[in-house]
Design a protein around this motif. Structure first.
Motif, PDB file in Angstrom:
ATOM      1  N   TYR A 288       1.057  -1.494  -0.216  1.00  0.00           N
ATOM      2  CA  TYR A 288       0.021   0.139   0.110  1.00  0.00           C
ATOM      3  C   TYR A 288       0.760   1.307   0.202  1.00  0.00           C
ATOM      4  N   ILE A 289       0.444   2.211  -0.740  1.00  0.00           N
ATOM      5  CA  ILE A 289       1.648   3.254  -1.256  1.00  0.00           C
ATOM      6  C   ILE A 289       0.491   4.683  -0.448  1.00  0.00           C
ATOM      7  N   ARG A 290       1.255   5.381   1.303  1.00  0.00           N
ATOM      8  CA  ARG A 290       1.056   6.279   1.696  1.00  0.00           C
ATOM      9  C   ARG A 290       1.759   7.383   0.800  1.00  0.00           C
ATOM     10  N   GLY A 291       0.836   8.539   1.581  1.00  0.00           N
ATOM     11  CA  GLY A 291       1.712   9.371   1.168  1.00  0.00           C
ATOM     12  C   GLY A 291       3.178   9.851   2.053  1.00  0.00           C
ATOM     13  N   LEU A 292       3.625  11.202   2.114  1.00  0.00           N
ATOM     14  CA  LEU A 292       5.252  11.571   2.380  1.00  0.00           C
ATOM     15  C   LEU A 292       4.484  12.924   4.109  1.00  0.00           C
ATOM     16  N   ILE A 293       5.013  12.687   4.821  1.00  0.00           N
ATOM     17  CA  ILE A 293       5.022  13.350   6.047  1.00  0.00           C
ATOM     18  C   ILE A 293       6.254  14.142   6.550  1.00  0.00           C
ATOM     19  N   ASP A 294       6.208  14.833   5.894  1.00  0.00           N
ATOM     20  CA  ASP A 294       7.888  14.822   5.865  1.00  0.00           C
ATOM     21  C   ASP A 294       7.310  16.723   7.057  1.00  0.00           C
ATOM     22  N   LEU A 295       8.078  16.679   8.267  1.00  0.00           N
ATOM     23  CA  LEU A 295       8.242  17.412   8.921  1.00  0.00           C
ATOM     24  C   LEU A 295       9.444  17.952   9.698  1.00  0.00           C
ATOM     25  N   THR A 296       9.630  19.366   9.853  1.00  0.00           N
ATOM     26  CA  THR A 296      10.637  20.244  10.306  1.00  0.00           C
ATOM     27  C   THR A 296      10.383  21.262  11.453  1.00  0.00           C
ATOM     28  N   VAL A 297      11.073  21.223  12.921  1.00  0.00           N
ATOM     29  CA  VAL A 297      10.732  22.009  13.451  1.00  0.00           C
ATOM     30  C   VAL A 297      11.785  23.500  13.742  1.00  0.00           C
ATOM     31  N   PHE A 298      11.100  24.298  13.874  1.00  0.00           N
ATOM     32  CA  PHE A 298      12.356  25.739  13.677  1.00  0.00           C
ATOM     33  C   PHE A 298      11.605  26.215  14.269  1.00  0.00           C
ATOM     34  N   ASN A 299      12.854  27.641  14.438  1.00  0.00           N
ATOM     35  CA  ASN A 299      11.949  28.148  15.176  1.00  0.00           C
ATOM     36  C   ASN A 299      11.948  28.660  16.438  1.00  0.00           C
ATOM     37  N   VAL A 300      12.066  27.799  16.896  1.00  0.00           N
ATOM     38  CA  VAL A 300      12.378  27.802  18.649  1.00  0.00           C
ATOM     39  C   VAL A 300      13.098  28.999  19.289  1.00  0.00           C
ATOM     40  N   LYS A 301      11.872  29.009  20.648  1.00  0.00           N
ATOM     41  CA  LYS A 301      12.631  30.777  21.184  1.00  0.00           C
ATOM     42  C   LYS A 301      11.735  30.619  22.528  1.00  0.00           C
ATOM     43  N   VAL A 302      12.206  31.393  23.393  1.00  0.00           N
ATOM     44  CA  VAL A 302      11.774  31.946  24.781  1.00  0.00           C
ATOM     45  C   VAL A 302      11.073  32.836  24.509  1.00  0.00           C
ATOM     46  N   ILE A 303      10.013  33.235  25.072  1.00  0.00           N
ATOM     47  CA  ILE A 303       9.847  34.870  25.134  1.00  0.00           C
ATOM     48  C   ILE A 303       8.745  34.676  26.499  1.00  0.00           C
ATOM     49  N   GLU A 304       8.651  35.865  26.499  1.00  0.00           N
ATOM     50  CA  GLU A 304       8.009  36.749  28.211  1.00  0.00           C
ATOM     51  C   GLU A 304       6.735  36.955  27.819  1.00  0.00           C
ATOM     52  N   LEU A 305       5.283  36.520  28.076  1.00  0.00           N
ATOM     53  CA  LEU A 305       4.395  36.784  27.726  1.00  0.00           C
ATOM     54  C   LEU A 305       3.133  36.741  28.836  1.00  0.00           C
ATOM     55  N   SER A 306       3.042  37.806  29.362  1.00  0.00           N
ATOM     56  CA  SER A 306       2.094  38.242  30.538  1.00  0.00           C
ATOM     57  C   SER A 306       2.847  37.518  31.487  1.00  0.00           C
ATOM     58  N   GLY A 307       3.783  38.008  31.943  1.00  0.00           N
ATOM     59  CA  GLY A 307       4.940  37.882  33.119  1.00  0.00           C
ATOM     60  C   GLY A 307       5.233  36.288  32.475  1.00  0.00           C
ATOM     61  N   THR A 308       5.149  35.049  31.914  1.00  0.00           N
ATOM     62  CA  THR A 308       4.576  33.990  31.818  1.00  0.00           C
ATOM     63  C   THR A 308       5.765  33.080  30.522  1.00  0.00           C
ATOM     64  N   GLN A 309       6.943  32.788  30.943  1.00  0.00           N
ATOM     65  CA  GLN A 309       7.702  32.134  29.603  1.00  0.00           C
ATOM     66  C   GLN A 309       7.257  30.959  29.461  1.00  0.00           C
ATOM     67  N   MET A 310       7.203  31.341  28.101  1.00  0.00           N
ATOM     68  CA  MET A 310       6.800  30.355  26.648  1.00  0.00           C
ATOM     69  C   MET A 310       7.891  29.763  25.361  1.00  0.00           C
ATOM     70  N   VAL A 311       8.271  29.061  25.481  1.00  0.00           N
ATOM     71  CA  VAL A 311       8.883  27.616  24.724  1.00  0.00           C
ATOM     72  C   VAL A 311       7.922  27.822  22.916  1.00  0.00           C
ATOM     73  N   ILE A 312       8.027  28.873  22.154  1.00  0.00           N
ATOM     74  CA  ILE A 312       7.449  28.951  21.000  1.00  0.00           C
ATOM     75  C   ILE A 312       8.150  28.867  20.177  1.00  0.00           C
ATOM     76  N   GLY A 313       7.840  28.135  18.816  1.00  0.00           N
ATOM     77  CA  GLY A 313       8.169  27.976  17.382  1.00  0.00           C
ATOM     78  C   GLY A 313       7.025  27.108  16.235  1.00  0.00           C
ATOM     79  N   GLU A 314       7.853  27.045  15.695  1.00  0.00           N
ATOM     80  CA  GLU A 314       6.967  26.683  13.971  1.00  0.00           C
ATOM     81  C   GLU A 314       6.821  25.133  13.937  1.00  0.00           C
ATOM     82  N   ILE A 315       5.943  24.146  13.793  1.00  0.00           N
ATOM     83  CA  ILE A 315       6.311  23.044  12.706  1.00  0.00           C
ATOM     84  C   ILE A 315       5.955  23.173  11.195  1.00  0.00           C
ATOM     85  N   ILE A 316       6.677  22.581  10.045  1.00  0.00           N
ATOM     86  CA  ILE A 316       6.459  23.254   8.635  1.00  0.00           C
ATOM     87  C   ILE A 316       6.145  20.794   8.495  1.00  0.00           C
TER      88      ILE A 316
END
Length: 438
Positions: A288-316
């Motif tokens: 059975y031929i399935r599709g390709l899922i090719d994920l990359t995680v990038f732009n990971v950094k820490v920001i401060e939002l409303s007094g709370t620090q968050m790890v943010i990033g994006e997945i493509i």
């Protein structure tokens, strides 16, 4: 003169003894021709000579094993005499464990009732049952052939001993290490040729058939092998023993157009059986031929939002199929005391990056500075297989500024109070103005 006369009379007196002895031999039984005379290298003219004995029919040897019933057993002969023979009949004697097709205790007969010209070959086919306890090895047997010469009365018999082999049978199966292939990439498939039988296979060759050239028009439509790219198309595996297997690797590139389809790969397996005959069988592997899922995680950094620090990033997703039921988990590595935390992000589509944001919490007192962490993306593909994509990185966690905390609290509390006071003052003044006008 008297001595010559006496010698002649003596010979005449002995002649009836020779005549009666010859007649007695013919009257008491059939003429015994046999394959051999007194020496293993002597053969009487007019004998029937045994050529070969094997399981199978004429020119078609077969593999047999213990427990097989009603199996054809063929013996080939040559009429090496100078006369034609007729009325050919045969009786077979085999060791214990072999019996006629009618069951134990029955005779194993073959009756052709045909002629054999002088200098030609003929054969007898018997049908044999093989006991389940018979071993795979060589055995000996005896065959009796009764026949008559043309223009001669009486029956002649020929007895021959021979060796034959219970070969075992080879049973070929094919299996692949993967039942799924992925489009838009090259797939390395490990394919096993399995001999589940009791007979070895020699000089095993495997070839991938092309549907446009190797298969008939009736079966060409059941395979789409011509739509993929295969690096190699034939493999030489050598010998495969009984209850054993050998493997080879096929490198298959599948285009995007086959996503969601079934790829059928036809295999042609050629080998030599225990009789030394070349055999060819066909097998088909389905994928059975399935599709390709090719994920990359990038732009990971820490920001401060409303007094709370968050790890943010994006997945493509750079593949051609959406990832389903996505989760992003933040885990600490080494000596970091950041708590594990997970966010649900649902589908990761192929047309745009998907953001994530995970709040930072600590086990015990906060530790500021660099932290080694692993961000794991967990998702499922189209066949609901769960896949994990880990991404290791280092983040910088800074201490939250107290000034920023105070400005945040006073600003968000004072502004609503001022607005409420303003509204109250406005309503009081408005009522006073209305009262004065009255």
């Amino acid at each position: 003169m008297n001595s010559k006369l006496l010698l002649t009379l003596f010979l005449i007196g002995l002649s009836p003894l020779f005549i009666s002895s010859s007649f007695a031999d013919w009257k008491d039984g059939p003429i015994q021709s046999g394959n051999f005379g007194d020496s293993a290298f002597e053969r009487d003219f007019g004998d029937v000579k045994l050529l070969d004995a094997y399981f199978g029919t004429l020119n078609s040897k077969i593999e047999v094993g213990s427990g097989d019933n009603n199996v054809p057993f063929t013996i080939e002969f040559a009429n090496v005499g100078t006369q034609d023979i007729t009325g050919i009949e045969g009786k077979l004697s085999l060791p214990f464990g072999f019996s006629g097709s009618d069951g134990p205790g029955s005779t194993i007969d073959a009756n052709t009732n045909t002629n054999s010209l002088a200098g030609t070959n003929f054969h007898l086919t018997f049908y044999v049952n093989i006991d389940e306890n018979i071993d795979i090895q060589q055995y000996s047997g005896t065959v009796k052939v009764d026949y008559s010469r043309l223009r001669e009365s009486g029956v002649r018999s020929s007895f021959s001993t021979f060796d034959f082999k219970v070969t075992g049978d080879s049973t070929i199966n094919v299996r692949a290490s993967e039942t799924f292939l992925t489009s838009l990439k090259s797939n390395n498939i490990l394919i096993d040729i399995v001999n589940d039988g009791t007979a070895p296979m020699s000089a095993v060759d495997v070839t991938i058939d092309n549907a446009q050239t190797s298969l008939s028009s009736n079966t060409a439509s059941i395979t789409n092998i011509e739509n993929v790219l295969i690096l190699e198309s034939s493999w030489d595996l050598g010998n495969i023993g009984a209850k054993s297997y050998d493997s080879f690797t096929a490198d298959v590139y599948v285009p995007e157009s086959l996503k969601g389809d079934t790829l059928r790969i036809p295999l042609s397996i050629t080998y030599y059986n225990t009789h030394g005959d070349k055999e060819t069988i066909s097998k088909i592997l389905d994928f059975y031929i399935r599709g390709l899922i090719d994920l990359t995680v990038f732009n990971v950094k820490v920001i401060e939002l409303s007094g709370t620090q968050m790890v943010i990033g994006e997945i493509i997703n750079e593949g051609n199929e959406d990832a389903l039921f996505g989760f992003v988990t933040l885990n600490a590595n080494d000596n970091s005391n950041i708590k594990s935390n997970t966010q649900f992000i649902d589908e990761i589509e192929t047309d745009a990056p998907v953001p994530f944001n995970i709040p930072i919490e600590f086990e015990g007192e906060p530790e500021y500075g660099e932290h080694d962490v692993t961000i794991t993306v967990r998702y499922k593909d189209s066949v609901r297989d769960e896949i994990f994509l880990p991404y290791e990185t280092t983040i910088l966690v800074n201490e939250i500024s107290p000034v920023e905390e105070d400005s945040f609290n006073s600003g968000y509390v004072a502004i609503p109070i001022i607005i409420v006071i303003g509204i109250v003052v406005f309503m009081i003044r408005r009522r006073k103005n209305k009262n004065n006008q009255k």
